[in-house]
Each structure stands twice: as C-alpha cells, then as structure tokens.
Design a protein around this motif. Structure first.
Motif, PDB file in Angstrom:
ATOM      1  N   VAL A  27       0.858  -1.191   0.000  1.00  0.00           N
ATOM      2  CA  VAL A  27       0.000   0.000   0.000  1.00  0.00           C
ATOM      3  C   VAL A  27       0.893   1.240   0.000  1.00  0.00           C
ATOM      4  N   VAL A  28       0.521   2.247  -0.803  1.00  0.00           N
ATOM      5  CA  VAL A  28       1.230   3.532  -0.783  1.00  0.00           C
ATOM      6  C   VAL A  28       0.204   4.656  -0.711  1.00  0.00           C
ATOM      7  N   VAL A  29       0.635   5.780  -0.127  1.00  0.00           N
ATOM      8  CA  VAL A  29      -0.178   6.997  -0.083  1.00  0.00           C
ATOM      9  C   VAL A  29       0.587   8.088  -0.814  1.00  0.00           C
ATOM     10  N   LEU A  30      -0.139   8.874  -1.618  1.00  0.00           N
ATOM     11  CA  LEU A  30       0.478   9.897  -2.458  1.00  0.00           C
ATOM     12  C   LEU A  30       0.345  11.283  -1.849  1.00  0.00           C
ATOM     13  N   SER A  31       1.199  12.191  -2.272  1.00  0.00           N
ATOM     14  CA  SER A  31       1.174  13.571  -1.791  1.00  0.00           C
ATOM     15  C   SER A  31       0.051  14.350  -2.471  1.00  0.00           C
ATOM     16  N   ASN A  32      -0.018  15.650  -2.224  1.00  0.00           N
ATOM     17  CA  ASN A  32      -1.033  16.505  -2.843  1.00  0.00           C
ATOM     18  C   ASN A  32      -1.014  16.355  -4.358  1.00  0.00           C
ATOM     19  N   ASN A  33      -2.217  16.398  -4.947  1.00  0.00           N
ATOM     20  CA  ASN A  33      -2.372  16.249  -6.404  1.00  0.00           C
ATOM     21  C   ASN A  33      -1.829  14.924  -6.924  1.00  0.00           C
ATOM     22  N   ASP A  34      -1.819  13.913  -6.041  1.00  0.00           N
ATOM     23  CA  ASP A  34      -1.365  12.569  -6.419  1.00  0.00           C
ATOM     24  C   ASP A  34       0.018  12.605  -7.054  1.00  0.00           C
ATOM     25  N   GLY A  35       0.919  13.382  -6.424  1.00  0.00           N
ATOM     26  CA  GLY A  35       2.241  13.596  -6.997  1.00  0.00           C
ATOM     27  C   GLY A  35       3.242  12.508  -6.696  1.00  0.00           C
ATOM     28  N   CYS A  36       3.718  12.439  -5.433  1.00  0.00           N
ATOM     29  CA  CYS A  36       4.808  11.519  -5.067  1.00  0.00           C
ATOM     30  C   CYS A  36       4.374  10.592  -3.931  1.00  0.00           C
TER      31      CYS A  36
END
Length: 415
Positions: A27-36
């Motif tokens: 599982v991963v979570v992305l930064s704002n605007n699905d960036g990194c």
C-alpha cells in the motif's frame, strides 16, 4: 524514563483500519495532487518502491504488482491522530505531542514494569484504534529516539534501554547519521574526525562538541551520556503565524478562481485562529506559477499590516482580496496561492477600537455562530456571498478514501 511512541507507517495504517483486506498487501499513499509517494507499507518497501518517487514513474509497476494506491486524506489522518494522542494521555498525564504520529510520554517504574507498560500501551492502541506502534523507552528523548528506531527496525514492538551497558551496546551499532539532532553537515564534520558511531560521539569531550557542533551538538552528547537536556514540552508554544496553501489540480489564470481558493483557505485559518483564541496583526497573500513548467514564470507576495488586530474572517477577507488584486497578473498560469495570518497575539490582549468597535463586536458574534454551524454541519455549509464550483482550482485526489470518522455520509457500513 521517557517513552517515544511512534505509529508505524501512519498514513498507510489509517487506510488499513477501514480496509482490513489490505493488511498483507503493498500500500502507498500519495502527496497533494497525487504527486509523489509519501507513505509506504512494509510490503511496498520490500518490492522496491522508494519514498518520494513520482507516481507517474511507477504507475505501471504498481498496477502489475497490485499495489493499493491512495490519495492523501488528511482529514482522516488528523482525526485518527487525535484519537491516538488522547489515548496516550490516559496512560501518562505528562505527554508531549511531537508530530502527527509521534509522542513522548513520561513513564515511571523499574525496567520490568516499564517493559510491561510499553506492551500494554501497544496492545491497547492496536485494539482501540487499529493503529500499530513502536515504542522506545530510555532516560531521555535522544536515547528514546534511538530505542524506538531499533524497536521498529528489528520488529520488536517495544525496546527499553534503562541499563547503561545496553545503551553502550546499542550506541556502538548506531551510525552517526541516525542520531536525532545530528544533521547532514554535522555528520560530515564528525566523519572527517573519524567519529562514525553514537558511542564514539558519546565519548567526545563536551567542550569540543560545543565548539564543533554548537549548543545543539553539545546537548546531544550530554543526552547520549544519560543526562536530560530536552525536557518534555507539556504546553505547546504559541503560534506566531498560521498558513494555508494548496497546489491546484489544474493551472488557472482566472482571478475569480484564485479568490475562491483564498476564501476557502482563509475560512480554515480563521477557524483555527479563533479556536486558539488568537488575533492577527497582518495578512500575507502569495501566488506562484509552476516552476517545473516551460511556461513564463511569475511569483509574488504582499503583506498588509492591520491597524487593529482581528480574528474576523470577514475583515481579513477584504484585506486578503485587496492584496491578491495588487499582485495578480493575468498573463500567467498559476499553480498555487496561499494566505498567511501573522503577528498572532492572544485575543484577550485586544484594545478597544476608536472607530467601528460596535461593528467589530457584531463580527465576533457572527464568527462564533459560523464556527458553531461549521462544527455541527461541516465547513462551507454557510459562506460569504455566492461561490462557484471548486473544481477549477481544487487539488487532484482521484484515489482518496472516505472520511470515515468525520463525515456521517461516509461512515463505514457493515452489511
């Protein structure tokens, strides 16, 4: 003894609480605007996903490996953090909330009792919130950080370092770069002198440490020797400013869109300021284009100092929009705008105004009413004037999970 309680892969853990079928999946979570990538499960780390990797670079790989990908859901993470911290304060009245997923606790008792207390805290947090934690116990904050790192790295859950012999053994295996308070430049200086482990730093002369690493480095050396130089901060320091800013999902040059975005940000800042019973003496507005784009670049900011301190969103809104109009240029595509409330001071220190005091008193009552409505029914149920759709400027969050704990419409349903 100080215990550092650190939530394991916190953002991922919050998502897994409400999606238990993902507990053994990457599982991963992305930064704002699905960036990194800003958070990874242990399974995601094992297949080679690095922290900070832009998502577009691993999108095909994530699909092949069946990685569960989430947009950031800060509302959920903030509420889960509040629940964890509230429970921790019931175990130890003297608690310092260090970050959204870390807290220092003051524990009492002998070594055996401390270990039992650590496991009890870990088990109850897992049972009551679904969040797994690692706990490091030591005589001070710096050693507790090292103990916590070992507890997490070795998958021990709880690791206690009350005994000095154990401390020396662990410090001998701890690289200088992994010590809390030793940055890149300090580590470079120490490595040049042949000091490569925490144990070697512990044995360093205090006066020489202060000369080489300033007061901060001298404190680290003292703490590695078991002394307490960084007591628990039980009362958070008063804020000097409050900032709210977001990157847009799509670039825009429309002034009205920028005004709408700033209005939304100011509402959040105003609520936070009034909750802490503060007023602002200045408001700063800034805007910028996308610095990674080949389009023409422009960024600017403007600060307006107020004649009277205020926490009225209506008053601040007028000054904020005036500042925006002054720095706005129509020939650019903007990526981000933000507002900063500065010169914060306690509300009780307000002075009576020479003019419009009665209007300001009405404003304060209006703000109290709006805050109560927002608390009960949600933010932006009642707003100033007519607002258009937020889609033109809101962040991209195509994989965002529900706000399971803060929105009644999105509460998890068991069938």
């Amino acid at each position: 003894m100080i215990a550092l309680v650190d939530c394991n892969n916190f953002y991922v853990s919050c998502e897994r609480v409400f999606a238990p079928h993902l507990r053994k999946c990457p599982v991963v979570v992305l930064s704002n605007n699905d960036g990194c990538v800003i958070a990874r499960s242990e399974e995601a780390k094992a297949i080679g996903i690095k922290m900070g990797t832009p998502y577009f670079q691993i999108e095909d790989f994530a699909e092949r490996e069946k990685v569960a990908v989430f947009s950031s859901n800060y509302t959920l993470y903030g509420d889960m953090s509040s629940r964890v911290m509230e429970l921790l304060s019931s175990f130890a009245p003297e608690t310092e909330i260090y970050s959204i997923d870390e807290a220092f606790l003051n524990l009492e008792g002998d070594a055996e009792k401390l270990n039992e207390s650590g496991h009890e805290i870990k088990e109850k947090l897992k049972k009551w919130t679904g969040i797994s934690v690692s706990i490091g116990i030591a005589p001070n904050k710096t050693l507790a950080k090292i103990a916590n790192r070992l507890a997490k790295k070795a998958n021990l859950g709880v690791f206690e370092m009350a005994d000095e012999a154990v401390q020396c053994e662990v410090l001998d295996q701890t690289p200088i770069n992994d010590i809390w308070g030793i940055g890149y430049n300090s580590a470079k200086k120490l490595n040049a002198l042949g000091i490569k482990t925490a144990l070697q730093l512990k044995q360093m002369d205090r006066r020489w440490a202060r000369k080489l690493l300033s007061v901060t480095g001298a404190r680290v050396v003292e703490e590695l020797n078991g002394k307490i130089c960084l007591p628990l901060e039980l009362a958070p320091l008063p804020k000097k400013s409050i900032t709210c800013s977001r990157s847009f999902g799509d670039l825009t040059s429309n002034l009205e869109h920028l005004k709408e975005a700033l209005d939304s940000y100011l509402v959040k800042c105003g609520e936070r300021m009034r909750r802490q019973k503060l007023t602002a003496r200045a408001v700063t507005v800034f805007l910028t284009t996308n610095r990674f784009s080949k389009q023409p670049q422009y960024s600017n900011s403007l600060t307006i100092e107020l004649a009277n301190a205020t926490n009225s969103t209506r008053e601040l809104k007028n000054w904020m929009q005036e500042a925006l109009v002054q720095i706005y240029k129509k020939d650019f595509l903007y990526k981000k705008v933000g507002v900063i409330l500065q010169g914060l001071q306690p509300e009780r220190g307000e002075t009576v105004r020479l003019y419009n005091q009665s209007n300001y008193e009405k404003d304060k009552r209006l703000m109290q009413a709006l805050d109560k409505i927002s608390c009960k029914f949600g933010r932006n149920v009642v707003t100033f004037g007519v607002r258009k759709s937020e889609k033109a400027w809101q962040m991209r969050a195509e994989r965002k999970s529900n706000s399971y704990t803060t929105c009644l419409k999105e509460v998890l349903q068991i069938k």
